[in-house]
Every structure is written in C-alpha cells, then in structure tokens.
Scaffold this active site. Sequence first.
Site, short mmCIF file in Angstrom:
data_model
loop_
_atom_site.label_atom_id
_atom_site.label_comp_id
_atom_site.label_asym_id
_atom_site.label_seq_id
_atom_site.Cartn_x
_atom_site.Cartn_y
_atom_site.Cartn_z
N ASN A 7 -1.30 -1.39 -9.67
CA ASN A 7 -1.49 -1.63 -8.24
C ASN A 7 -2.70 -0.80 -7.81
O ASN A 7 -2.59 0.38 -7.51
CB ASN A 7 -0.23 -1.21 -7.49
CG ASN A 7 -0.34 -1.41 -6.00
OD1 ASN A 7 -1.41 -1.71 -5.47
ND2 ASN A 7 0.77 -1.24 -5.30
N ARG A 57 -1.08 -6.28 -9.14
CA ARG A 57 -0.89 -6.63 -7.75
C ARG A 57 -2.21 -7.10 -7.16
O ARG A 57 -3.23 -6.43 -7.28
CB ARG A 57 -0.41 -5.42 -6.96
CG ARG A 57 -0.23 -5.74 -5.50
CD ARG A 57 0.08 -4.52 -4.70
NE ARG A 57 0.38 -4.90 -3.33
CZ ARG A 57 0.40 -4.03 -2.33
NH1 ARG A 57 0.16 -2.76 -2.56
NH2 ARG A 57 0.68 -4.44 -1.11
N HIS A 142 2.80 -8.09 1.86
CA HIS A 142 3.98 -7.34 1.41
C HIS A 142 5.03 -8.28 0.82
O HIS A 142 6.22 -7.97 0.82
CB HIS A 142 4.67 -6.57 2.57
CG HIS A 142 3.91 -5.39 3.09
ND1 HIS A 142 3.87 -5.08 4.43
CD2 HIS A 142 3.18 -4.45 2.47
CE1 HIS A 142 3.15 -3.99 4.60
NE2 HIS A 142 2.70 -3.59 3.42
N ARG A 203 -3.19 1.02 11.71
CA ARG A 203 -3.55 -0.31 12.21
C ARG A 203 -2.84 -0.59 13.53
O ARG A 203 -1.68 -0.24 13.68
CB ARG A 203 -3.18 -1.40 11.20
CG ARG A 203 -4.12 -1.46 10.01
CD ARG A 203 -3.67 -2.51 9.00
NE ARG A 203 -3.65 -1.92 7.67
CZ ARG A 203 -2.90 -2.35 6.67
NH1 ARG A 203 -2.10 -3.39 6.82
NH2 ARG A 203 -2.96 -1.75 5.50
N GLU A 343 8.54 -2.58 -5.61
CA GLU A 343 7.55 -3.64 -5.81
C GLU A 343 7.14 -3.74 -7.28
O GLU A 343 6.84 -4.83 -7.77
CB GLU A 343 6.32 -3.36 -4.93
CG GLU A 343 6.63 -3.55 -3.45
CD GLU A 343 5.57 -3.01 -2.51
OE1 GLU A 343 5.55 -1.79 -2.28
OE2 GLU A 343 4.76 -3.80 -2.01
#
Length: 356
Positions: A7, A57, A142, A203, A343
């Site tokens: 990742n 990923r 996600h 964000r 994940e």
Amino acid sequence: MSVLTVNAGSSSLKWSVVDPPETLASGTVQRVTDHAAALRGVLDEAPLDALEVVAHRVVHGGERYSAPVRITDAVLDSIRDLSVLAPLHNPVNADGIEVAMEALPDVPHVAVFDTAFHATLPPRAHTYAVPRAWNVRRYGFHGTSHAYVSREAARLLGRDPEEVDVIVLHLGNGASASAVSKGRSIDTSMGLTPLEGLVMGTRSGDVDPALILHLRRTLNLSTDEIDKVLNSRSGLLALAGDNDMREVHRRIEAGDAAAELALDVYCYRIRKYVGAYLAALGGADAIAFTAGVGENDAIVRERSLSGLERLGIDLDPERNCAGGPVISSDASTVRVLVVPTDEELEMATQAVALVR
Ligand code: ADP
C-alpha cells in the site's frame, strides 16, 4: 502460500505478508520520499518464501475496474492514466507496482482498487446533476475497507451478508460512509475524488461547490492553491489546529472552544450521513464504526448517534466505552458495532481469489 500486500501512500508505505486469514508479518515505512528505495528495503526485510501473489492497493480504478485485476503493462498504463482523477495517489501506486514487478518478476501482481466495491452504485447515486459531456460521476473510495467491514458486521449479526443492510462509517485520517445493501454498496460519501463527504483530518468534505468560485473571485487563489487547501489544510486541522482526533480531545479538555466546535461539526456531519443512508436503505440492520477514530473514539461514536432512539438507534454507554464489538443496547433495533478494519487481509483474500 502467502500474499505480499503493498500500500504505497503519499508519504508512507504499508506492507504485510498474509496467508489468509493469518497475517504473518507487517510493517509501515513512514515519511517516505523515495518509494522505490523504501520498497526495496521492504523486499529485503519481508519473509517472502512461498510467495504466491503480490496485491497492490490502487486508489482509483475509474470506470474500467470494478474488480481486482492481474497487472499487465496495459493495466499499469491505465492506472497511470487515471492519475488525473487521483493525482496524489495513483502515480505513487503505479511506481510501487513497477518496482515490485521488477524485483519479483516470477509471481503474479494484482491491483486491488479502492473504488471497486462501489461499482455497484445505482445511477441515481453516482450521477451528478451536471452536463453529461463532462463525463464525471461519483466513484467512492475506501472500498476495500467498506467491503471487509460490512461482511464482518453481517458475521457479528450471525447472518449472511446477502441478508443485511449495513451503514459503514470508516473514520480514519480520510473518512467515508457507505450504505451497503445485501452485500452491495448502494451509496457512499466520497465522490469523483476523496474530497467529498465527511469532515476529515485535513479535508473539508462537503462544501458548497460555489465556494471554489468565491475563492477565485475574492482571494484570487489558483486552482492548485484551492486544491491544496481543501485537501491538506481543511477539516479538523483548519477548525481545531490539529488533524489528529486525540489532540482535538486534549484541546477540548483544556477549554479550547475552536476544538469543541470542530468535534461538533465532525460528529454532526456523520449524523447527517447516517440519516441519509437510513433513508436510502429503508432502515438498517447495523451501523459499523471502523478505522482509527471509529475503532477507538467512544466520544465521537456517542456524539454522532445520541438521541436517535426514534430511528431505532440506542447506544449503550458502557458497551460503547468498552469498545464493542456490540455497542448498542438490547432495545436498539439497529445494532451498532465497532469492527476493526483489515484492508491488507481483504486485499490478500481478493488477490488469492483472482489467481487461484
Ligand atoms: P489512515 O486513514 O491514515 O489509514 P487510521 O485509520 O489509522 O489512518 O486513522 C488515523 C487517525 O485515527 C489518526 O489521525 C487519529 O486522528 C485517529 N485515532 C487513532 N487513535 C485514536 C484514538 N485512540 N482516539 C481517537 N482517535 C484516534
């Protein structure tokens, strides 16, 4: 047989060696400036005997990828082409793939896309009301986490994923909500890019799109400057002065009114998405909190869902403080859960399913 998951993020490199469902080794390289060097270091360190497949990923899969795919030169090219939609992520993801394919040429490499799980969004959920010629839509991100956590939630309820409707709240540095109906994502809060939706560490999440025009007109900011502020200098960082929720709590305890407001805005946004997705799903069997904030922060969970008894949501304060997995009362018709995301395991599982 094992899977190496890679990742490659904007400033970190996370890896793991997984023999699903067992994680054999894992690590994170922080403050990465040279991803190729970092990855070579990982390849030296990781236990890679009996390696069957490498799972990468990739943040943006665009319209093309709705499932994991074995990486060829053409696939790598299209991952780079999609950089226009994910300029912070896809180029780094592609670099990581290149280095790993060079170093490990004899095993298959698989791309697992963050957008893929949301490929099932119906048109009414993924269509923006703008000219068709712009060719834009909601993709959602996600996805690996939303897929894993919604399935785990079903398992905790003792039901098949195909039988349940779940709202997943992935609250990490980035944050997104999804409505998962019978195992399929039907709506999600992130959009064309990961900027839309919930308040995040840095964000803004949802703003009036005219804000951007207003900034151009009144402050004469460039497109890149506005992009940078909304992605890297907004959210909790802008409101509370820090992007880490733990620090926000510390400041609140010290009497900081700005931090208090930041927490309030953060939780109110979550509450509104929960309401929206309860309506989209026509009621839910479960709400699952996950990722750094979702898994650890009882105050955020409480603030986001308190007072929703009329919607069938009733948190149990003691269970919530204890951290779950079940944090709703026995009277709650919607079960509220804390589900640690994984994940890497999900990426590995999907990659193995593809190559075997
Ligand atoms: P990422 O989105 O980068 O994968 P995580 O899911 O690990 O990150 O979430 C990281 C964020 O989780 C941190 O920035 C921090 O705000 C929050 N966090 C981690 N631990 C806690 C905690 N105990 N309480 C509240 N927030 C936490």
